[in-house]
Design an enzyme around this catalytic site. Sequence first.
Site, PDB file in Angstrom:
ATOM      1  N   LEU A 152       0.838  -1.197   0.000  1.00 37.38           N
ATOM      2  CA  LEU A 152       0.000   0.000   0.000  1.00 37.38           C
ATOM      3  C   LEU A 152       0.879   1.255   0.000  1.00 37.38           C
ATOM      4  CD1 LEU A 152      -3.125   0.153  -0.031  1.00 37.38           C
ATOM      5  CD2 LEU A 152      -3.003   0.887   2.343  1.00 37.38           C
ATOM      6  N   GLY A 153       1.752   1.314  -1.000  1.00 40.71           N
ATOM      7  CA  GLY A 153       2.543   2.520  -1.224  1.00 40.71           C
ATOM      8  C   GLY A 153       1.778   3.496  -2.098  1.00 40.71           C
ATOM      9  N   ARG A 154       2.496   4.340  -2.830  1.00 39.57           N
ATOM     10  CA  ARG A 154       1.838   5.343  -3.672  1.00 39.57           C
ATOM     11  C   ARG A 154       0.886   4.698  -4.681  1.00 39.57           C
ATOM     12  NH1 ARG A 154       7.341   6.683  -3.781  1.00 39.57           N
ATOM     13  NH2 ARG A 154       7.926   8.703  -2.865  1.00 39.57           N
ATOM     14  N   SER A 174       0.938  -5.405   3.905  1.00 40.36           N
ATOM     15  CA  SER A 174       2.240  -4.770   3.726  1.00 40.36           C
ATOM     16  C   SER A 174       3.119  -5.193   4.889  1.00 40.36           C
ATOM     17  CB  SER A 174       2.111  -3.246   3.648  1.00 40.36           C
ATOM     18  OG  SER A 174       1.521  -2.743   4.823  1.00 40.36           O
ATOM     19  N   ARG A 175       4.347  -4.692   4.925  1.00 39.49           N
ATOM     20  CA  ARG A 175       5.264  -5.113   5.992  1.00 39.49           C
ATOM     21  C   ARG A 175       4.705  -4.808   7.378  1.00 39.49           C
ATOM     22  NH1 ARG A 175      10.590  -2.355   3.559  1.00 39.49           N
ATOM     23  NH2 ARG A 175       8.951  -0.911   2.958  1.00 39.49           N
ATOM     24  N   SER A 176       3.944  -3.727   7.459  1.00 40.50           N
ATOM     25  CA  SER A 176       3.301  -3.385   8.732  1.00 40.50           C
ATOM     26  C   SER A 176       2.008  -2.629   8.443  1.00 40.50           C
ATOM     27  CB  SER A 176       4.226  -2.516   9.595  1.00 40.50           C
ATOM     28  OG  SER A 176       4.575  -1.324   8.907  1.00 40.50           O
ATOM     29  N   ILE A 230       0.720  -5.617 -11.595  1.00 41.45           N
ATOM     30  CA  ILE A 230       1.313  -4.439 -12.223  1.00 41.45           C
ATOM     31  C   ILE A 230       2.617  -4.083 -11.507  1.00 41.45           C
ATOM     32  CG2 ILE A 230      -0.730  -3.428 -13.299  1.00 41.45           C
ATOM     33  CD1 ILE A 230       0.469  -2.328  -9.858  1.00 41.45           C
ATOM     34  N   ARG A 232       6.096  -6.432 -10.539  1.00 42.60           N
ATOM     35  CA  ARG A 232       7.190  -7.017 -11.305  1.00 42.60           C
ATOM     36  C   ARG A 232       6.886  -8.493 -11.522  1.00 42.60           C
ATOM     37  NH1 ARG A 232       8.450  -2.608 -12.492  1.00 42.60           N
ATOM     38  NH2 ARG A 232      10.410  -1.471 -12.140  1.00 42.60           N
ATOM     39  N   ASP A 256       0.635  -7.338 -16.501  1.00 43.07           N
ATOM     40  CA  ASP A 256       1.428  -6.360 -17.252  1.00 43.07           C
ATOM     41  C   ASP A 256       2.908  -6.694 -17.202  1.00 43.07           C
ATOM     42  OD1 ASP A 256       1.855  -3.940 -18.745  1.00 43.07           O
ATOM     43  OD2 ASP A 256       2.489  -2.956 -16.900  1.00 43.07           O
ATOM     44  N   GLU A 261      10.804 -11.231 -19.059  1.00 38.25           N
ATOM     45  CA  GLU A 261      10.392 -10.387 -20.178  1.00 38.25           C
ATOM     46  C   GLU A 261      11.515 -10.249 -21.201  1.00 38.25           C
ATOM     47  OE1 GLU A 261       9.197  -6.705 -18.367  1.00 38.25           O
ATOM     48  OE2 GLU A 261       7.611  -7.647 -17.209  1.00 38.25           O
ATOM     49  N   HIS A 279       4.200  -4.885 -20.438  1.00 30.41           N
ATOM     50  CA  HIS A 279       4.819  -4.011 -19.446  1.00 30.41           C
ATOM     51  C   HIS A 279       4.671  -2.542 -19.855  1.00 30.41           C
ATOM     52  CE1 HIS A 279       8.192  -3.764 -16.180  1.00 30.41           C
ATOM     53  NE2 HIS A 279       7.318  -2.780 -16.065  1.00 30.41           N
TER      54      HIS A 279
END
Length: 313
Positions: A152-154, A174-176, A230, A232, A256, A261, A279
């Site tokens: 849950l980043g940007r 997420s990690r926390s 989306i 890696r 994606d 790849e 991608h």
Amino acid sequence: MESIGVLMMCPMNNYLEQELDKRFNLFRYWTQPRQSEFLIQHAESIRAVVGNASAGASAELIDALPKLEIVSSYSVGLDKIDLIKCKEKGIRVTNTPDVLTDDVADLAIGLMLAVLRRISECDRYVRSGAWKHGDFKLTTKFSGKRVGIIGLGRIGLAIAKRAEAFDCSISYHSRSEKPNINYKYYGSIIELASNCDILVVACALTPETTHIVNREVIDALGAKGVLINIGRGPHVDEPELVSALVEGRLGGAGLDVFEKEPEVPEQLFGLDNVVLLPHVGSGTIETRKDMADLVLGNLEAHFANKPLLTPVV
């Protein structure tokens, strides 16, 4: 700055390449037939490397360039850059965050719709003339689905915001647990996958997140679940994903990114419940120019002894 040697690792963007050529002494690594000899020949003049999601700066490359001062990545992901080696040698590292967030989040929603509503399959149905012989089968509603997000980043937050507009309930791992976030947090990915209809991979690729989506996670998502990646390619155990889709243990996938790849497992080509993209998460004219300008701005700031625009190291 025209005398400063900049090594561009692979073709990325025409505008970026042209501007680098104008402002610096540009070396195009991919055009060199004998790359080891080339590095030896130009080791004293290359002070910057420009990489991307597929070609960055390995420990071997860094060691071969004793005058290297900065690695500027034309991507937000940093998995192709040896960050530990850069820190050891005092080499600065920059990337292109924020400017690509909207495009990647938009595409994630697009993949959800494409998989559930079978948009690609519908398009083929019309083009083949099959519509003349009968209506297309019924598909699955997207609005109101339970969306689980890994990371849950940007980008993860931007996906959540968009999915909420479709009345989707949001949960995440997420990690926390994130402060001041009202979404349901799950401490394990298995729990998250067990409690969502659509699982989205949106975390950074690290050794810890490699194959974070494995057979156990896929089975928890289940025969009606959909996986969207989306992030890696190596986030997902690709052979396990392929077998789950072929065997019907997973409902569908929108991808994606892939492990190797541009190689894509051919078993996926005949599956109508899978949407495959090359991608292109950040692949709009507007965003790629913004990303290029960030790369250029970071290089110029560094060599003018000014603060970097988007420093990582």
